[in-house]
Design a protein around this motif. Structure first.
Motif, PDB file in Angstrom:
ATOM      1  N   LEU A   1      11.570  20.593   1.211  1.00 13.05           N
ATOM      2  CA  LEU A   1      11.713  21.205   2.533  1.00 13.05           C
ATOM      3  C   LEU A   1      12.729  22.351   2.515  1.00 13.05           C
ATOM      4  N   HIS A   2      13.875  22.097   1.841  1.00 12.51           N
ATOM      5  CA  HIS A   2      14.885  23.174   1.745  1.00 12.51           C
ATOM      6  C   HIS A   2      14.311  24.396   1.048  1.00 12.51           C
ATOM      7  N   GLU A   3      13.612  24.185  -0.057  1.00 13.10           N
ATOM      8  CA  GLU A   3      13.086  25.312  -0.832  1.00 13.10           C
ATOM      9  C   GLU A   3      11.999  26.059  -0.054  1.00 13.10           C
TER      10      GLU A   3
ATOM     11  N   SER B   1      13.838   9.364  -6.276  1.00 18.04           N
ATOM     12  CA  SER B   1      13.460   8.962  -4.924  1.00 18.04           C
ATOM     13  C   SER B   1      12.498  10.008  -4.369  1.00 18.04           C
ATOM     14  N   TYR B   2      11.399   9.519  -3.719  1.00 13.16           N
ATOM     15  CA  TYR B   2      10.498  10.453  -3.070  1.00 13.16           C
ATOM     16  C   TYR B   2      11.167  11.130  -1.880  1.00 13.16           C
ATOM     17  N   ASN B   3      12.017  10.360  -1.173  1.00 18.83           N
ATOM     18  CA  ASN B   3      12.728  10.960  -0.038  1.00 18.83           C
ATOM     19  C   ASN B   3      13.556  12.162  -0.473  1.00 18.83           C
ATOM     20  N   SER B   4      14.310  11.977  -1.524  1.00 15.18           N
ATOM     21  CA  SER B   4      15.163  13.074  -2.010  1.00 15.18           C
ATOM     22  C   SER B   4      14.312  14.250  -2.471  1.00 15.18           C
ATOM     23  N   ALA B   5      13.233  13.940  -3.183  1.00 14.66           N
ATOM     24  CA  ALA B   5      12.355  15.024  -3.640  1.00 14.66           C
ATOM     25  C   ALA B   5      11.754  15.764  -2.443  1.00 14.66           C
ATOM     26  N   TYR B   6      11.290  15.027  -1.453  1.00 13.77           N
ATOM     27  CA  TYR B   6      10.684  15.617  -0.257  1.00 13.77           C
ATOM     28  C   TYR B   6      11.684  16.525   0.469  1.00 13.77           C
TER      29      TYR B   6
ATOM     30  N   LEU C   1      12.651  33.288  14.442  1.00 12.31           N
ATOM     31  CA  LEU C   1      11.791  32.445  13.607  1.00 12.31           C
ATOM     32  C   LEU C   1      12.356  31.034  13.416  1.00 12.31           C
ATOM     33  N   ARG C   2      13.643  30.929  13.391  1.00  9.21           N
ATOM     34  CA  ARG C   2      14.247  29.622  13.079  1.00  9.21           C
ATOM     35  C   ARG C   2      13.868  28.552  14.102  1.00  9.21           C
ATOM     36  N   VAL C   3      13.635  28.928  15.322  1.00  8.10           N
ATOM     37  CA  VAL C   3      13.245  27.916  16.310  1.00  8.10           C
ATOM     38  C   VAL C   3      11.836  27.408  16.053  1.00  8.10           C
ATOM     39  N   ASN C   4      11.111  28.083  15.191  1.00  5.40           N
ATOM     40  CA  ASN C   4       9.737  27.680  14.893  1.00  5.40           C
ATOM     41  C   ASN C   4       9.607  26.924  13.561  1.00  5.40           C
ATOM     42  N   ILE C   5      10.735  26.715  12.874  1.00  4.10           N
ATOM     43  CA  ILE C   5      10.637  26.060  11.554  1.00  4.10           C
ATOM     44  C   ILE C   5      11.538  24.822  11.473  1.00  4.10           C
ATOM     45  N   ASP C   6      11.795  24.216  12.623  1.00  3.33           N
ATOM     46  CA  ASP C   6      12.643  23.009  12.599  1.00  3.33           C
ATOM     47  C   ASP C   6      12.040  21.908  11.730  1.00  3.33           C
ATOM     48  N   LYS C   7      10.733  21.781  11.703  1.00  2.93           N
ATOM     49  CA  LYS C   7      10.092  20.711  10.932  1.00  2.93           C
ATOM     50  C   LYS C   7      10.204  20.928   9.427  1.00  2.93           C
ATOM     51  N   LEU C   8      10.689  22.102   9.043  1.00  8.28           N
ATOM     52  CA  LEU C   8      10.938  22.335   7.615  1.00  8.28           C
ATOM     53  C   LEU C   8      12.376  21.977   7.236  1.00  8.28           C
ATOM     54  N   LYS C   9      13.095  21.277   8.182  1.00  9.83           N
ATOM     55  CA  LYS C   9      14.460  20.826   7.907  1.00  9.83           C
ATOM     56  C   LYS C   9      14.446  19.304   7.742  1.00  9.83           C
ATOM     57  N   PRO C  10      15.108  18.749   6.744  1.00  6.31           N
ATOM     58  CA  PRO C  10      15.130  17.286   6.541  1.00  6.31           C
ATOM     59  C   PRO C  10      15.682  16.527   7.737  1.00  6.31           C
ATOM     60  N   ASP C  11      16.681  17.122   8.417  1.00  4.78           N
ATOM     61  CA  ASP C  11      17.308  16.401   9.522  1.00  4.78           C
ATOM     62  C   ASP C  11      16.375  16.243  10.709  1.00  4.78           C
ATOM     63  N   THR C  12      15.424  17.097  10.842  1.00  3.85           N
ATOM     64  CA  THR C  12      14.501  17.019  11.983  1.00  3.85           C
ATOM     65  C   THR C  12      13.130  16.519  11.579  1.00  3.85           C
ATOM     66  N   ASN C  13      12.946  16.203  10.293  1.00  5.50           N
ATOM     67  CA  ASN C  13      11.645  15.683   9.831  1.00  5.50           C
ATOM     68  C   ASN C  13      11.906  14.571   8.815  1.00  5.50           C
ATOM     69  N   SER C  14      11.843  13.295   9.257  1.00  2.19           N
ATOM     70  CA  SER C  14      12.136  12.123   8.392  1.00  2.19           C
ATOM     71  C   SER C  14      10.849  11.471   7.915  1.00  2.19           C
ATOM     72  N   PHE C  15       9.944  12.303   7.498  1.00  2.00           N
ATOM     73  CA  PHE C  15       8.602  11.852   7.128  1.00  2.00           C
ATOM     74  C   PHE C  15       8.608  10.714   6.123  1.00  2.00           C
ATOM     75  N   LEU C  16       9.471  10.712   5.103  1.00  2.00           N
ATOM     76  CA  LEU C  16       9.460   9.720   4.029  1.00  2.00           C
ATOM     77  C   LEU C  16      10.675   8.787   4.076  1.00  2.00           C
ATOM     78  N   LEU C  17      11.431   8.830   5.200  1.00  2.00           N
ATOM     79  CA  LEU C  17      12.605   7.956   5.218  1.00  2.00           C
ATOM     80  C   LEU C  17      12.221   6.486   5.333  1.00  2.00           C
ATOM     81  N   SER C  18      11.117   6.111   5.949  1.00  3.38           N
ATOM     82  CA  SER C  18      10.639   4.718   6.090  1.00  3.38           C
ATOM     83  C   SER C  18       9.190   4.667   5.636  1.00  3.38           C
TER      84      SER C  18
END
Length: 737
Positions: free
Chosen positions: A521-523, A512-517, A606-623
């Motif tokens: 993000l985690h890495e 799945s591209y979603n899972s890969a994406y 720094l963590r407040v500046n990297i939310d978009k690198l978290k899957p839960d806050t960035n669903s780019f490939l979910l749909s």
């Protein structure tokens, strides 16, 4: 020569006075011994004073020690010299009468008349200055003819007492010249500033013409032991005009220090009297002028000034100068009590016949001059009967009546100086008594050291606080560099897949591209944060550097307590502080515990500046259907979009993080300031904190101050000093008993 009978009672009195004076010498010896002991005690004190000041003592003791003036030791040397002269006077077996006068005034005639010696032994030549050296003529009843004992200079005495005064006074050399050097090298020419002086040229003539030109004739006598000679040989050693069988001038007198002539005076039972025959004044011989002063001050009991009034005679400068020389020699002793003026009456003189009127005229005018003598006598010095009756007998009567008071005057003069010296020494010893009064006092020492500690600690901490305050809004350069390094590394090592193929492989792995994406993000997120994990430590290191500045100040004032490593120092001091030192304990505890790394301060920022690198806050490939246009159908296009999106998200996170980090570049400086401000308030400004320091440092004083480790030694040194002072006071007290 006919023997003249005189008053034997007077003679007995004079001899008794001599014996009494000799007994007085024991007191002088005692005073000398006491004074020498006092000098030794003061020298010991002076040496210890220098050692204390060189070693370093407390400021109060140093000041008090420095106020002690040991120049008084030089005063002791002067009084010891005076006592030695007085002792020499008191141990003499004769009363000495010095006969002083200018050449051709009748001095030698008077001595011939009083002693019975002829003009060969006591020369009275009509030209020049016949007497070449000091002669002491001693009355020894029963001798058929005169005998003499001649003493010679040693080579060293001749160099120092004869040559050196010439060379120094005439400016011929800057150092003493030896006899050997003098024999080999003639004296250099007179300096320009001396060549116009007739007096200096005459002196130079003595040195060159007499001493240098004749040195081969008299040098062999220097250092010779005393010799005894018969009357007929005396002229060869005391006169300047003796000739040998070949007609050559004999210059033995140049090597003679003095000559003691013993003979039977023509007056019986005059007692233990001796006459001092000095070379005639008016001669430019420098050495004999110096000798005159020494003889008058050390040898003479009575001085006879002899003058033969010439035509139109007055009391001019020459005679006033002669009197002045004698007065200077006797210092503060009144010359008027021990001197006579003898006016030599010549009834058939070559200049105007009988000068009796001129004698009377000068006798009357004497009181109008500064010259003061016990008596002024007119007598024919060439007439033995008259010399005895008019000169010697009145002098002996005067001595019998006044010698005791004269000796007492000498004694009082000496005692006056002893008393003054005693008071001067007492003044300095009083200073010495209190100089180290508190040197071994532990309580005073603590107060002095604590006062110095408190002033320096307060000053240094306040200066450091002022420096940190001034820079608290400035970036920390070390921390800023660490931040720049982390940002650069973050932008370089992104953790984003390098190729589309890696994305494809990861999709196949997860199906799945979603899972890969999401996995990417985690890495990327964890890799991103990993570059900044060291910044918390860097911030703490910056803070620790500021702590080290505080620790360095504290260690510099806490002696051996400062030997601990910096990492343990604050904890060690905390553990040593008394339980009731609440302010100090809190101050050291807070400083020791002050930490930023454990709070994860940078990562939290720094963590407040990297939310978009978290899957839960960035669903780019979910749909995918909503994200990509319909024409995007190939897997390859999806992989490119994923790579582009990851790069964009990383860039955005890096930019925001850099901006956020730049805002905290000054925080280490601010943290350091507030950390130190809290510490300073606790350890310097809190209520009763100075008392807490006192209690702590009093307990640890031997560890903190080396002076306390030396306190026992101080006590011993104080005891030694006190003993030396008491010893000096004891021997000084003997001077007034």
């Amino acid at each position: 020569m006919k023997t003249i009978q005189i008053d034997t009672y007077r003679t007995a009195r004079i001899n008794a006075i001599i014996q009494q004076r000799q007994r007085f010498s024991s007191r002088i010896e005692r005073d000398k011994a006491n004074l020498s002991a006092c000098k030794l005690a003061l020298l010991n004190l002076s040496q210890h004073q220098s050692e204390f000041l060189a070693r370093g003592v407390d400021a109060t003791s140093a000041q008090r020690l420095g106020e002690i003036n040991f120049e008084v030791i030089n005063q002791i040397d002067g009084v010891l010299g005076l006592l030695e002269k007085l002792r020499y006077r008191c141990t003499r077996s004769t009363i000495n009468i010095a006969v002083v006068g200018y050449a051709r005034q009748g001095k030698s005639l008077l001595l011939q008349s009083l002693t019975g010696l002829n003009n060969k032994v006591i020369p009275d030549g009509s030209e020049g200055y016949c007497t070449g050296t000091l002669s002491k003529i001693v009355h020894q009843p029963g001798l058929k003819s005169a005998v003499a004992k001649v003493h010679f200079y040693s080579s060293n005495e001749f160099s120092l007492q004869v040559l050196a005064p010439y060379y120094e006074t005439l400016g011929l050399a800057t150092k003493s010249i030896t006899v050997e050097e003098f024999a080999l090298t003639p004296p250099p020419g007179l300096p320009l500033d001396k060549k116009n002086s007739e007096f200096d040229k005459a002196r130079y003539g003595h040195l060159r013409r007499d001493y240098y030109s004749n040195i081969a004739k008299y040098r062999h006598l220097l250092g010779s032991p005393p010799i005894e000679i018969a009357e007929e040989n005396i002229p060869q050693y005391v006169t300047q005009d003796s000739l040998d069988q070949s007609g050559n001038k004999i210059v033995n007198y140049l090597a003679v220090k003095d000559c003691v002539i013993s003979c039977s005076f023509p007056h019986e039972d005059i007692g233990q009297i001796s006459l001092l025959d000095l070379p005639g004044l008016g001669d430019t011989n420098l050495i004999e002028a110096e000798r005159l002063i020494k003889i008058l001050s050390e040898e003479a009991d009575l001085i006879l000034f002899v003058r033969r009034p010439e035509a139109n005679a007055v009391w001019g400068e020459a005679y006033l100068k002669l009197y002045q020389i004698a007065r200077d020699a006797l210092s503060d002793f009144p010359l008027s009590k021990c001197s006579f003026m003898i006016l030599n009456r010549s009834k058939h003189g070559a200049e105007g016949g009988d000068n009796g009127y001129r004698c009377q005229k000068l006798q009357a005018e004497l009181k109008e001059t500064p010259i003061r003598v016990a008596q002024c006598i007119i007598a024919d010095c060439s007439n033995s009967q008259e010399a005895f009756a008019e000169v010697l007998e009145p002098i002996l009567d005067y001595l019998a009546e006044n010698v005791e008071s004269i000796e007492s005057e000498y004694g009082r003069s000496c005692q006056k100086q002893l008393d003054a010296l005693y008071h001067n020494i007492s003044t300095e010893l009083d200073k010495a008594s209190g100089a180290l009064a508190k040197y071994g006092d532990g309580d005073l020492l603590f107060e002095q050291l604590f006062d110095r500690f408190w002033r320096r600690l307060t000053n240094d901490l306040e200066n450091l606080l002022a420096e940190l305050k001034e820079n608290r809004d400035s970036l920390d350069s070390d921390f800023a560099q660490q931040v720049e390094n982390a940002i650069q590394q973050c932008r370089t090592d992104t953790g984003i897949p390098a190729t589309k193929e890696e994305i494809a492989e990861r999709r196949h792995l997860f199906g799945s591209y979603n899972s890969a994406y999401n996995e990417f993000l985690h890495e990327i997120r964890t890799n991103f944060l990993g570059h900044f994990l060291s910044l918390d430590k860097a911030m703490q290191i910056s803070l620790e550097n500021r702590k080290d500045l505080v620790i360095k100040i504290l260690k510099s004032y806490l002696g051996e307590l400062g030997n601990a490593q910096e990492i343990d120092f604050l904890q060690i001091i905390y553990n040593l502080l008394p339980d009731n030192a609440n302010n100090l304990k809190m101050g050291f505890q807070k400083l020791y515990e002050f930490d930023v790394s454990h709070a994860g301060r940078v990562i939290r920022l720094l963590r407040v500046n990297i939310d978009k690198l978290k899957p839960d806050t960035n669903s780019f490939l979910l749909s995918p259907a909503k994200q990509f246009p319909e024409e995007v159908t190939s897997e390859l296009n999806i992989e490119e979009q994923i790579l582009c999106t990851l790069q964009k998200l990383h860039q955005e996170a890096a930019d925001k993080s850099e901006t956020a980090l730049h805002r905290i570049l000054c925080e280490p400086s601010a943290d350091a300031y507030f950390m130190l401000e809290e510490f300073v308030d606790r350890v310097l400004r809190a209520k009763d904190v100075q008392l807490e320091w006192r209690i702590f440092l009093r307990k640890e004083c031997y560890q903190v101050w080396s002076e306390f480790r030396q306190i026992e030694q101080r006590v011993q040194q104080q005891l030694i000093w006190r003993t030396l002072v008491e010893r000096a006071k004891e021997v000084n007290g003997l001077l007034v008993r």
